[in-house]
Design an enzyme around this catalytic site. Sequence first.
Site, PDB file in Angstrom:
ATOM      1  N   LYS A   1     -41.148  12.618  -1.248  1.00  0.00           N
ATOM      2  CA  LYS A   1     -41.545  13.296  -2.622  1.00  0.00           C
ATOM      3  C   LYS A   1     -41.960  14.895  -2.293  1.00  0.00           C
ATOM      4  O   LYS A   1     -41.624  15.916  -2.991  1.00  0.00           O
ATOM      5  CB  LYS A   1     -42.286  12.654  -3.513  1.00  0.00           C
TER       6      LYS A   1
ATOM      7  N   TYR B   1     -42.833   7.104   0.926  1.00  0.00           N
ATOM      8  CA  TYR B   1     -42.656   7.716  -0.441  1.00  0.00           C
ATOM      9  C   TYR B   1     -43.326   9.139  -0.505  1.00  0.00           C
ATOM     10  O   TYR B   1     -42.681   9.968  -1.277  1.00  0.00           O
ATOM     11  CB  TYR B   1     -43.610   6.713  -1.419  1.00  0.00           C
TER      12      TYR B   1
HETATM   13  N1  LIG Z   1     -41.826   3.691 -11.813  1.00  0.00           N
HETATM   14  C1  LIG Z   1     -42.687   4.750 -11.454  1.00  0.00           C
HETATM   15  O1  LIG Z   1     -43.936   4.204 -11.945  1.00  0.00           O
HETATM   16  C2  LIG Z   1     -42.409   6.112 -11.187  1.00  0.00           C
HETATM   17  C3  LIG Z   1     -43.518   6.924 -11.094  1.00  0.00           C
HETATM   18  C4  LIG Z   1     -43.286   8.351 -10.521  1.00  0.00           C
HETATM   19  C5  LIG Z   1     -41.842   8.513 -10.005  1.00  0.00           C
HETATM   20  N2  LIG Z   1     -41.019   7.613 -10.115  1.00  0.00           N
HETATM   21  C6  LIG Z   1     -39.411   8.313  -9.781  1.00  0.00           C
HETATM   22  O2  LIG Z   1     -38.641   7.632 -10.797  1.00  0.00           O
HETATM   23  C7  LIG Z   1     -37.438   7.678 -10.430  1.00  0.00           C
HETATM   24  C8  LIG Z   1     -36.799   6.404 -11.024  1.00  0.00           C
HETATM   25  O3  LIG Z   1     -37.520   5.478 -10.623  1.00  0.00           O
HETATM   26  P1  LIG Z   1     -37.732   4.050 -11.360  1.00  0.00           P
HETATM   27  O4  LIG Z   1     -39.085   3.626 -11.827  1.00  0.00           O
HETATM   28  O5  LIG Z   1     -36.740   4.052 -12.673  1.00  0.00           O
HETATM   29  O6  LIG Z   1     -37.252   3.102 -10.387  1.00  0.00           O
HETATM   30  P2  LIG Z   1     -36.064   1.921 -10.340  1.00  0.00           P
HETATM   31  O7  LIG Z   1     -35.832   1.167 -11.820  1.00  0.00           O
HETATM   32  O8  LIG Z   1     -36.296   1.214  -8.963  1.00  0.00           O
HETATM   33  O9  LIG Z   1     -34.750   2.921 -10.505  1.00  0.00           O
HETATM   34  C9  LIG Z   1     -34.313   3.451  -9.317  1.00  0.00           C
HETATM   35  C10 LIG Z   1     -32.739   3.990  -9.413  1.00  0.00           C
HETATM   36  O10 LIG Z   1     -32.506   4.687  -8.417  1.00  0.00           O
HETATM   37  C11 LIG Z   1     -31.060   4.212  -8.127  1.00  0.00           C
HETATM   38  N3  LIG Z   1     -30.899   4.377  -6.623  1.00  0.00           N
HETATM   39  C12 LIG Z   1     -31.502   4.074  -5.332  1.00  0.00           C
HETATM   40  N4  LIG Z   1     -30.810   4.461  -4.201  1.00  0.00           N
HETATM   41  C13 LIG Z   1     -29.505   4.953  -4.945  1.00  0.00           C
HETATM   42  C14 LIG Z   1     -28.583   5.440  -4.209  1.00  0.00           C
HETATM   43  N5  LIG Z   1     -28.348   5.521  -2.623  1.00  0.00           N
HETATM   44  N6  LIG Z   1     -27.448   6.054  -4.863  1.00  0.00           N
HETATM   45  C15 LIG Z   1     -27.440   6.041  -6.178  1.00  0.00           C
HETATM   46  N7  LIG Z   1     -28.668   5.369  -6.904  1.00  0.00           N
HETATM   47  C16 LIG Z   1     -29.517   4.784  -6.507  1.00  0.00           C
HETATM   48  C17 LIG Z   1     -31.241   2.687  -8.184  1.00  0.00           C
HETATM   49  O11 LIG Z   1     -30.089   2.036  -8.457  1.00  0.00           O
HETATM   50  P3  LIG Z   1     -29.816   0.297  -7.738  1.00  0.00           P
HETATM   51  O12 LIG Z   1     -30.028  -0.468  -9.095  1.00  0.00           O
HETATM   52  O13 LIG Z   1     -28.434   0.429  -7.420  1.00  0.00           O
HETATM   53  O14 LIG Z   1     -30.752   0.228  -6.440  1.00  0.00           O
HETATM   54  C18 LIG Z   1     -31.804   2.645  -9.635  1.00  0.00           C
HETATM   55  O15 LIG Z   1     -30.819   3.227 -10.694  1.00  0.00           O
HETATM   56  C19 LIG Z   1     -37.353   7.776  -8.815  1.00  0.00           C
HETATM   57  O16 LIG Z   1     -37.134   9.056  -8.269  1.00  0.00           O
HETATM   58  C20 LIG Z   1     -38.923   7.322  -8.578  1.00  0.00           C
HETATM   59  O17 LIG Z   1     -39.327   7.748  -7.531  1.00  0.00           O
HETATM   60  C21 LIG Z   1     -41.120   6.618 -10.723  1.00  0.00           C
END
Ligand SMILES: NC(=O)c1ccc[n+]([C@@H]2O[C@H](COP(=O)([O-])OP(=O)(O)OC[C@H]3O[C@@H](n4cnc5c(N)ncnc54)[C@H](OP(=O)(O)O)[C@@H]3O)[C@@H](O)[C@H]2O)c1
Length: 249
Positions: free
Chosen positions: A170, A166
Amino acid sequence: MDTPKRIALVTGSHKGLGYAIARKLGQQDGIQVIVTSRKEQDGLSAQQRLATEGIEVDYHPLDVTNDFSVQQLTEWVQQTYSKVDVLVNNAGVNPTMQPEEASLLTVQLETMLETLTTNVLAVARITQALLPFMQAQNYGRIVNVSTEMASLTTIDSDYYPLAPSYRLSKVGLNGFTVLLAKELQGTNILVNSYSPGWMQTDMGGSEAPFTADEGAETAVYLATLPEHGAQGKFFAEMRKFGGPIALAW
Ligand SMILES: NC(=O)c1ccc[n+]([C@@H]2O[C@H](COP(=O)([O-])OP(=O)(O)OC[C@H]3O[C@@H](n4cnc5c(N)ncnc54)[C@H](OP(=O)(O)O)[C@@H]3O)[C@@H](O)[C@H]2O)c1
């Protein structure tokens, strides 16, 4: 004469942070949001949920790791809007909870490759596809969703898990942001990374201190930057500091 709406596309926006960003952008006057998801039913359901709040978004399927899917989206954008003003690269995967991710000696290279494929290469793919729309009008705002876990400056003192797949993905995304910013110097196309903080999403889990809505604030700020706004920077989540603060790379 009405000013044409800004067209804002958010990847992976049927749930989690992407949904929150799409919702907040969709609440702004003058922005037409395109929600995307790899499973059509997920995206259509998100579109319906937003409509119940009076937020009318458009929808198109998009798997950011798939050339054909990106090509189909690009053709649809051309036919429907002939432009994209804002691209939020939100879609991402995070295998950190896998036990192998605790050490570089055990990390599965296949997992690392899959993570890089979604979190870095796919951002390059969608940017290559949509940047020409921005260049044609000399306007664009690109927001890359990163994490403070990717700050090389603080990596040896932070308290996060090692999470090599991860983190490296990033770090790569942040590098992409800097290189693209260099290429876009002198234009009104601004690209930045930001860290949304630890949020209650499927990825972040229920223990996280912040909501996806809170994490979306900085994305909206960066998606609506004025001309001569920040270029090639790495922002912290605004709520933590009460305003936009750049992090060390
Ligand atoms: N949650 C945290 O604490 C956190 C912290 C720092 C950064 N982030 C970043 O925030 C972003 C969103 O994360 P989140 O927390 O909202 O996680 P999440 O709820 O798991 O959502 C991830 C999203 O990415 C989509 N995705 C994954 N692979 C894909 C692909 N090949 N094509 C299109 N869509 C795809 C997923 O779709 P599916 O449902 O189809 O898998 C889902 O809509 C990510 O970049 C993550 O690294 C999150």
